[in-house]
Motif scaffolding. Structure first.
Motif, PDB file in Angstrom:
ATOM      1  N   ARG A 141      -6.350  18.175   1.839  1.00 18.89           N
ATOM      2  CA  ARG A 141      -6.235  18.011   0.392  1.00 18.89           C
ATOM      3  C   ARG A 141      -4.785  17.679   0.018  1.00 18.89           C
ATOM      4  N   VAL A 142      -4.642  16.765  -0.942  1.00 22.30           N
ATOM      5  CA  VAL A 142      -3.314  16.429  -1.488  1.00 22.30           C
ATOM      6  C   VAL A 142      -3.425  16.533  -3.000  1.00 22.30           C
ATOM      7  N   GLU A 143      -2.622  17.436  -3.620  1.00 23.96           N
ATOM      8  CA  GLU A 143      -2.743  17.714  -5.051  1.00 23.96           C
ATOM      9  C   GLU A 143      -1.364  17.763  -5.707  1.00 23.96           C
ATOM     10  N   ASN A 144      -1.307  17.329  -6.966  1.00 25.70           N
ATOM     11  CA  ASN A 144      -0.090  17.502  -7.766  1.00 25.70           C
ATOM     12  C   ASN A 144       0.112  18.982  -8.050  1.00 25.70           C
ATOM     13  N   GLU A 145       1.376  19.432  -8.006  1.00 24.37           N
ATOM     14  CA  GLU A 145       1.685  20.827  -8.308  1.00 24.37           C
ATOM     15  C   GLU A 145       3.122  20.933  -8.819  1.00 24.37           C
ATOM     16  N   GLY A 146       3.268  21.357 -10.073  1.00 30.14           N
ATOM     17  CA  GLY A 146       4.615  21.545 -10.627  1.00 30.14           C
ATOM     18  C   GLY A 146       5.421  20.256 -10.586  1.00 30.14           C
ATOM     19  N   ASN A 147       6.596  20.338 -10.026  1.00 32.46           N
ATOM     20  CA  ASN A 147       7.482  19.171  -9.932  1.00 32.46           C
ATOM     21  C   ASN A 147       7.382  18.522  -8.550  1.00 32.46           C
ATOM     22  N   GLY A 148       6.182  18.510  -7.993  1.00 31.86           N
ATOM     23  CA  GLY A 148       5.993  17.889  -6.687  1.00 31.86           C
ATOM     24  C   GLY A 148       4.514  17.808  -6.362  1.00 31.86           C
ATOM     25  N   PHE A 149       4.187  17.725  -5.061  1.00 24.73           N
ATOM     26  CA  PHE A 149       2.780  17.714  -4.648  1.00 24.73           C
ATOM     27  C   PHE A 149       2.640  18.584  -3.407  1.00 24.73           C
ATOM     28  N   ARG A 150       1.406  19.090  -3.195  1.00 30.67           N
ATOM     29  CA  ARG A 150       1.144  19.984  -2.075  1.00 30.67           C
ATOM     30  C   ARG A 150       0.076  19.384  -1.169  1.00 30.67           C
ATOM     31  N   ILE A 151       0.306  19.481   0.144  1.00 27.88           N
ATOM     32  CA  ILE A 151      -0.650  19.060   1.174  1.00 27.88           C
ATOM     33  C   ILE A 151      -1.224  20.330   1.801  1.00 27.88           C
ATOM     34  N   LEU A 152      -2.574  20.418   1.870  1.00 26.91           N
ATOM     35  CA  LEU A 152      -3.237  21.580   2.463  1.00 26.91           C
ATOM     36  C   LEU A 152      -4.167  21.104   3.567  1.00 26.91           C
ATOM     37  N   ILE A 153      -3.978  21.582   4.801  1.00 26.96           N
ATOM     38  CA  ILE A 153      -4.869  21.301   5.932  1.00 26.96           C
ATOM     39  C   ILE A 153      -5.475  22.636   6.333  1.00 26.96           C
ATOM     40  N   GLN A 154      -6.820  22.740   6.300  1.00 26.19           N
ATOM     41  CA  GLN A 154      -7.476  24.035   6.494  1.00 26.19           C
ATOM     42  C   GLN A 154      -8.680  23.877   7.415  1.00 26.19           C
ATOM     43  N   ASP A 155      -8.852  24.836   8.323  1.00 30.43           N
ATOM     44  CA  ASP A 155     -10.024  24.834   9.217  1.00 30.43           C
ATOM     45  C   ASP A 155     -10.725  26.174   9.121  1.00 30.43           C
ATOM     46  N   ASN A 156     -11.902  26.271   9.778  1.00 29.25           N
ATOM     47  CA  ASN A 156     -12.648  27.544   9.787  1.00 29.25           C
ATOM     48  C   ASN A 156     -12.700  28.131  11.188  1.00 29.25           C
ATOM     49  N   GLY A 157     -11.606  27.916  11.924  1.00 31.31           N
ATOM     50  CA  GLY A 157     -11.519  28.438  13.279  1.00 31.31           C
ATOM     51  C   GLY A 157     -11.241  29.931  13.297  1.00 31.31           C
ATOM     52  N   PRO A 158     -10.777  30.445  14.445  1.00 28.59           N
ATOM     53  CA  PRO A 158     -10.569  31.900  14.579  1.00 28.59           C
ATOM     54  C   PRO A 158      -9.414  32.441  13.744  1.00 28.59           C
ATOM     55  N   GLY A 159      -8.571  31.576  13.234  1.00 24.43           N
ATOM     56  CA  GLY A 159      -7.494  32.055  12.353  1.00 24.43           C
ATOM     57  C   GLY A 159      -6.152  32.124  13.049  1.00 24.43           C
ATOM     58  N   TYR A 160      -5.097  31.947  12.231  1.00 24.17           N
ATOM     59  CA  TYR A 160      -3.723  31.935  12.750  1.00 24.17           C
ATOM     60  C   TYR A 160      -3.274  33.355  13.049  1.00 24.17           C
ATOM     61  N   SER A 161      -2.759  33.577  14.262  1.00 21.79           N
ATOM     62  CA  SER A 161      -2.272  34.897  14.676  1.00 21.79           C
ATOM     63  C   SER A 161      -0.888  34.744  15.264  1.00 21.79           C
ATOM     64  N   PRO A 162       0.179  34.977  14.455  1.00 25.35           N
ATOM     65  CA  PRO A 162       1.546  34.851  14.969  1.00 25.35           C
ATOM     66  C   PRO A 162       1.763  35.827  16.118  1.00 25.35           C
ATOM     67  N   GLY A 163       2.400  35.390  17.142  1.00 27.26           N
ATOM     68  CA  GLY A 163       2.714  36.258  18.281  1.00 27.26           C
ATOM     69  C   GLY A 163       1.642  36.210  19.354  1.00 27.26           C
ATOM     70  N   LYS A 164       0.402  35.852  19.008  1.00 26.59           N
ATOM     71  CA  LYS A 164      -0.661  35.748  19.998  1.00 26.59           C
ATOM     72  C   LYS A 164      -0.726  34.328  20.511  1.00 26.59           C
ATOM     73  N   ARG A 165      -0.644  34.150  21.794  1.00 29.14           N
ATOM     74  CA  ARG A 165      -0.539  32.802  22.349  1.00 29.14           C
ATOM     75  C   ARG A 165      -1.595  32.601  23.426  1.00 29.14           C
ATOM     76  N   ASP A 166      -2.336  31.498  23.303  1.00 32.06           N
ATOM     77  CA  ASP A 166      -3.326  31.111  24.297  1.00 32.06           C
ATOM     78  C   ASP A 166      -2.630  30.280  25.363  1.00 32.06           C
ATOM     79  N   PRO A 167      -2.730  30.665  26.665  1.00 28.84           N
ATOM     80  CA  PRO A 167      -2.040  29.914  27.720  1.00 28.84           C
ATOM     81  C   PRO A 167      -2.459  28.455  27.771  1.00 28.84           C
ATOM     82  N   SER A 168      -3.665  28.168  27.310  1.00 25.53           N
ATOM     83  CA  SER A 168      -4.135  26.777  27.336  1.00 25.53           C
ATOM     84  C   SER A 168      -3.810  26.025  26.080  1.00 25.53           C
ATOM     85  N   ALA A 169      -3.064  26.647  25.173  1.00 23.95           N
ATOM     86  CA  ALA A 169      -2.840  26.045  23.849  1.00 23.95           C
ATOM     87  C   ALA A 169      -1.769  24.983  23.854  1.00 23.95           C
TER      88      ALA A 169
END
Length: 611
Positions: free
Chosen positions: A529-557
């Motif tokens: 999605r690309v939308e106007n917001e305030g004094n600029g625009f915002r890009i949003l890329i979203q999936d329905n996967g397992p979710g972002y987990s900082p610090g957790k790393r998949d060796p195959s990633a």
């Protein structure tokens, strides 16, 4: 005070505490505090700090005696305070004590000494250059002094000088001015002009609960209404004042309230009641002006009762008192004090002017020499600073361009991964019966466009979206029938006119497909999605996967090089802009979608050209 019970600091704080008691109309408590400080100071070795502590205590004690009409005791304390202040380095405190001494002399009817100490306060203030700070109480005092001498023109002159500084004064000084200005009009018998000044003074002290000052004004208001023939108002204000001053046993004001009530009785033709009020003369230390007012009513009483001999004797007493107050000798001495102050001030200003001119002449040559030297040093330093800044700028430019070169190379390496190319080729080979080879054609187009874009430091939003679409199209078959793609581009955004960093959409899309959707069972959803917001625009890329987990790393990633390049590119761009690109990776739970959301905010008018 609790933290330093045996130190000088404790007794300095106790002096301030005593001042608070004094302002709160508790002179006995304030005097006890000052006495404790003096006992302590007498036991210490003499020093500047001890002298200052002693002077402050005597001044505080003098104020307490002055408040209770004990003028002689007050004068004794004030004179000691002045003596100790003159032993210290803080001479700027001396004018205030001189003003207090002048006030006490005025109450005693010693107008010559009163004038002397007012002028001394001005003289010390002039020598210290602080007349703006002490001028107000001195001018007010001189206005009161000449009012007592019935020189109303000179009195008005000093009152007007004080009024110019009125707004800068404390509440206590403003109240004193209003009350004294009202008395000026009272003695001029302009009672209508006196009334607003007394009312203004009362309005100052009533909100703060200063009951002594409030009831002092009540006495004055009662006397004004007496002369304005408003007996109900007279009784109202005198009754309030009488109740208060009786409670604190303040005899001076009770004496004057009795005088006014005697005048009321005489107006009502009740000599017997007037006599009862006039017989109460037990108060001591009564100011001459108050005694004079009472003598007039006593004279009127004897005249009404037919005792003209006594009436005449009181007439003579008042004349003698007026002659004493305004005697030729007193007037001449006051005039002499005024003249001497004027001469001293003129001589002091001349001497200061001569010294200033001599100092200017001596420093003129030195200033010229210093200015020449400083100018040469400034020129030399400017040249050195300019060279150093140029060198630093060149070095920063080299470092910057080196970083951009590395990023461009990383861009080329990461725009299309070899793993991705091999996957597409394998699929095409295994489906050779498809004559169209549409995916292979798309891959060729993607590779060509990748080579075109990687040499650029920024691209249009339209180019980045086209590249991302081509990439998703090639990967779509590998994701299966459960893959759902959503595009939403705000129609108000001209995608060909706004710019973005390269790979700002492609890398998050690639990560979503590789790490979130490819191994997922069931429905696989991807939204861009690309939308106007305030004094600029915002890009949003979203999936329905397992979710972002900082610090957790998949060796195959993978190595995560793409995101590192993207972060470094954004940092370089932001370094050149006041408003920043905001890039965030979040865990998304909205509407039960789950998965990962990448949010990119790009301000309008973001500058890419200098990079």
């Amino acid at each position: 005070m609790e933290e330093a019970p045996d130190s000088i600091g404790f007794y300095e704080a106790l002096n301030t505490y005593g001042l608070a008691w004094f302002v709160a109309d508790q002179p006995d408590s304030a005097r006890m505090a000052a006495g404790r400080v003096l006992t302590f100071a007498a036991q210490q070795e003499p020093s500047d700090r001890i002298h200052l502590l002693t002077a402050m205590s005597y001044n505080s004690m003098g104020n307490c005696y002055g408040l209770t009409r004990q003028q002689d005791s007050a004068l004794y304390c004030f004179m000691l305070a002045l003596h100790y202040y003159e032993l210290t380095s803080e001479r700027e405190k001396a004018p205030d004590v001189c003003i207090n001494i002048a006030d006490m002399h005025m109450r005693k009817g010693d107008f010559a000494n009163s004038a002397f100490y007012y002028r001394k306060a001005l003289s010390i203030s002039d020598s210290l250059g602080m007349t703006d700070q002490t001028g107000f109480p001195v001018y007010t005092g001189l206005g009161q002094l000449y009012m007592e001498l019935r020189d109303f023109d000179l009195s008005d002159h000093y009152f007007r000088l004080a009024e110019n500084q009125y707004k800068r004064q404390t509440l206590n000084e403003q109240f004193f001015y209003c009350n004294t200005r009202g008395n000026y009009y009272f003695f001029k018998e302009e009672y209508g002009n006196a009334l607003p000044w007394f009312e203004k003074g009362k309005a100052l002290v009533v909100p703060g609960g200063y009951r002594f000052s409030e009831n002092l004004v009540n006495v004055n208001l009662g006397e004004i209404y007496f002369h304005l023939d408003k007996p109900d108002s007279v009784r109202y204000y005198l009754d309030k004042a009488h109740a208060y001053f009786s409670a604190i046993n303040e005899q001076t004001f009770l004496y004057h309230i009795g005088t006014i009530r005697a005048g009321m009785a005489l107006k009502d033709n009740d000599p017997r009641l007037a006599r009862r009020y006039l017989q109460n003369s037990a108060a001591t230390g009564i100011e001459p002006s108050l005694t004079g007012i009472r003598n007039k009513y006593i004279q009127d009483y004897f005249a009404r009762t037919g005792d003209f001999k006594q009436a005449y004797s009181y007439l003579l007493k008042n004349r003698a008192m007026d002659d004493s107050i305004r005697s030729e000798r007193t007037m001449m001495r006051i005039a002499e004090i005024d003249m001497r102050y004027g001469q001293d001030t003129t001589l002091m200003k001349k001497e200061m002017l001569i010294q200033t001119q001599a100092s200017n002449i001596r420093s003129l040559r030195m200033r010229s020499f210093v200015w020449v030297t400083v100018s040469l040093l400034i020129v030399a330093m400017a040249v050195i600073v300019s060279l150093v800044m140029k060198k630093q700028k060149d070095l920063q430019s080299m470092i910057f361009h080196d970083q951009m070169t590395k990023l461009k190379l990383s861009n080329i390496r990461n725009r299309i991964s070899p793993h991705f190319v091999f996957n597409v080729l394998n699929r095409e080979i295994s489906s050779a019966e498809d004559a169209g080879h549409s995916h292979l054609k798309g891959l060729v187009m993607l590779l060509r466009r990748s080579l075109e874009l990687t040499a650029q430091t920024y691209v249009t939003l339209a180019q980045e979206l086209e590249f991302a679409r081509a990439y998703i199209s090639l990967e779509q078959e590998s994701l299966g029938d459960g893959f759902r793609l959503e595009w939403h581009i705000d129609p108000h955004i001209d995608t060909t006119a706004v710019f973005v960093p390269p790979m700002i959409i492609q890398i998050p899309v690639e990560n979503a497909i590789k790490h979130a959707l490819r191994q997922k069972e069931g429905e696989k959803r991807l939204s861009v999605r690309v939308e106007n917001e305030g004094n600029g625009f915002r890009i949003l890329i979203q999936d329905n996967g397992p979710g972002y987990s900082p610090g957790k790393r998949d060796p195959s990633a993978g190595t995560g090089t793409g995101l590192k390049v993207l972060y470094q590119s954004i940092d370089l761009f932001n370094h050149k802009n006041k408003e920043k690109i905001l890039f965030r990776i979040l865990r998304s739970d909205e509407e039960g979608l789950g998965g990962t959301k990448v949010s990119v905010y790009i301000p309008n008018n973001y500058k890419f050209e200098n990079v």
